[in-house]
Design an enzyme around this catalytic site. Sequence first.
Site, PDB file in Angstrom:
ATOM      1  CB  SER A  80       0.571  12.461  -3.076  1.00  0.00           C
ATOM      2  OG  SER A  80       0.847  11.331  -3.835  1.00  0.00           O
ATOM      3  NE  ARG A  90       4.098  14.885   1.857  1.00  0.00           N
ATOM      4  CZ  ARG A  90       4.438  14.123   0.861  1.00  0.00           C
ATOM      5  NH1 ARG A  90       4.908  12.887   1.029  1.00  0.00           N
ATOM      6  NH2 ARG A  90       3.565  14.124  -0.136  1.00  0.00           N
ATOM      7  CG  HIS A 108     -11.031  50.997 -28.028  1.00  0.00           C
ATOM      8  ND1 HIS A 108     -10.998  50.687 -26.913  1.00  0.00           N
ATOM      9  CD2 HIS A 108     -10.047  52.107 -28.450  1.00  0.00           C
ATOM     10  CE1 HIS A 108      -9.899  51.272 -26.279  1.00  0.00           C
ATOM     11  NE2 HIS A 108      -9.452  52.308 -27.103  1.00  0.00           N
ATOM     12  CD  GLN A 132       8.095  13.276   4.545  1.00  0.00           C
ATOM     13  OE1 GLN A 132       7.272  13.096   3.784  1.00  0.00           O
ATOM     14  NE2 GLN A 132       8.402  12.849   5.488  1.00  0.00           N
ATOM     15  CB  THR A 181      11.630  10.076   2.973  1.00  0.00           C
ATOM     16  OG1 THR A 181      10.346  10.066   3.155  1.00  0.00           O
ATOM     17  CG2 THR A 181      11.993  11.528   2.076  1.00  0.00           C
ATOM     18  CB  SER A 195     -22.899  24.259 -40.687  1.00  0.00           C
ATOM     19  OG  SER A 195     -24.344  24.093 -40.079  1.00  0.00           O
ATOM     20  CG  ASN A 230      -2.162   1.000   0.934  1.00  0.00           C
ATOM     21  OD1 ASN A 230      -2.557   1.413  -0.212  1.00  0.00           O
ATOM     22  ND2 ASN A 230      -2.586   1.380   2.334  1.00  0.00           N
ATOM     23  CG  HIS A 231       4.732   3.551   0.589  1.00  0.00           C
ATOM     24  ND1 HIS A 231       5.747   3.945  -0.249  1.00  0.00           N
ATOM     25  CD2 HIS A 231       4.594   4.612   1.615  1.00  0.00           C
ATOM     26  CE1 HIS A 231       6.130   4.973   0.218  1.00  0.00           C
ATOM     27  NE2 HIS A 231       5.610   5.402   1.293  1.00  0.00           N
TER      28      HIS A 231
END
Length: 447
Positions: free
Chosen positions: A339, A334, A169, A246, A120, A294, A89-90
């Site tokens: 993420s 962090r 204009h 981090q 990390t 068209s 799960n990472h």
Amino acid sequence: MELNSLSAISPIDGRYRNTTSALAAYFSEYALIKYRVFIEVEYFIALCDHPLPQLRDFDKNATEKLRDIYKNFSEADAADIKNIEKTTNHDVKAVEYFLKKQFDSLGLQDYKEFIHFGLTSQDINNTAIPYSFKLAVNEVYLPEINGLVDLLKNFAREWDAVPMLAHTHGQPASPTRLGKEISVFVERLENQLALLKAVPYSAKFGGATGNFNAHHVAYPEIEWKAFGNHFINDILGLHRSQFTTQIEHYDNFAAQCDALKRINNILIDLDRDMWTYISMNFFKQKIKAGEIGSSAMPHKVNPIDFENSEGNLGIANALFEHLAAKLPISRLQRDLTDSTVLRNIGVPVAHTLIAIRSTVKGLNKLLLNEAAINASLEANWAVVAEAIQTILRREAYPNPYEALKDLTRTNMQVNAQTIAGFVDALDVSDAVKNEIKAITPQNYTGI
């Protein structure tokens, strides 16, 4: 439903897949995993080159075998990592475990604990993502936008001598030259591209809170800051931020998003001008056999490419604006909000790519209608009033601006004859009268 061009939720991977497919090599899930593997492998090799005491006997002949892991990285390898992620799960830890298996198969199991040593996950993400983003900009985006600029340069040269009624204009204004108006966009784009290229591709590399804590506690004698600078700046070709939490603080990435947004704003301006020139009949459009303008009106050839481009640029800019505003903000050392946002970097780039190609397609359809351009000049002789009153100011003629204002605002139709009659009645020399009579909407275009 099976994922394909018809079932894709986003048109990036559906309707426009042929246009955006080149970006998959940089921004897909597969690409993110591959570049994470690339960073991990190169980091391990850098540790061996340093070297750490436990890696001094590492066989340098195995270095290329390690590099083959990312050079030959396959979709099957990415799928293997995704399967590992189901357990961990990472996502970054799954890459580490995948590499440990590769080390085992290469007989390098004695060294596998130095994979991801002291790092990390953001040391990997905040290097892999700017690295792939840099490649995408250099290898896909810049060639596309430079191609558009080159096309505009060709038009600027081709139409340099074409006089055209300007509009300020929305009203007829002093004439200009069509080529010069195209050059306005060339200069703007080139200036903003130079600013984009000047922004460093910043990366974070320094452990859990940016201080090399784990590295230093294990090997206090090593100058880890110098190592990190060498790895990021020299080996990866990025720019290491010296003081981080981090995560990378993303300030330079925000600047890149803002630069891309400014370039897109210029393209929106170009799209709208081209659309308007077409509506004014200054340009006609090349017709491709079999194409429908068209569904109801057979006569129409719509400027759909410029409209498509404008719409995609709007989506791209909304996302670039969010990326630039959100990513530099993170709670304390962090939070995780960056993420999921980072995973969408490729989306505004993809919409920008779609837009650039649509603009190029629209530009290549243009057919100059000089007859209509000249007719608009002939219908607006009043625009030479500026020239006349300026010459009369030079000659110290009393109240020249007011005289021309009365002429151009009280006459229902100002034309060559109206102007000639006005000039003949002026109390100035014949030389000045002849000078003024030589001015026409076609030649009053400045320098």
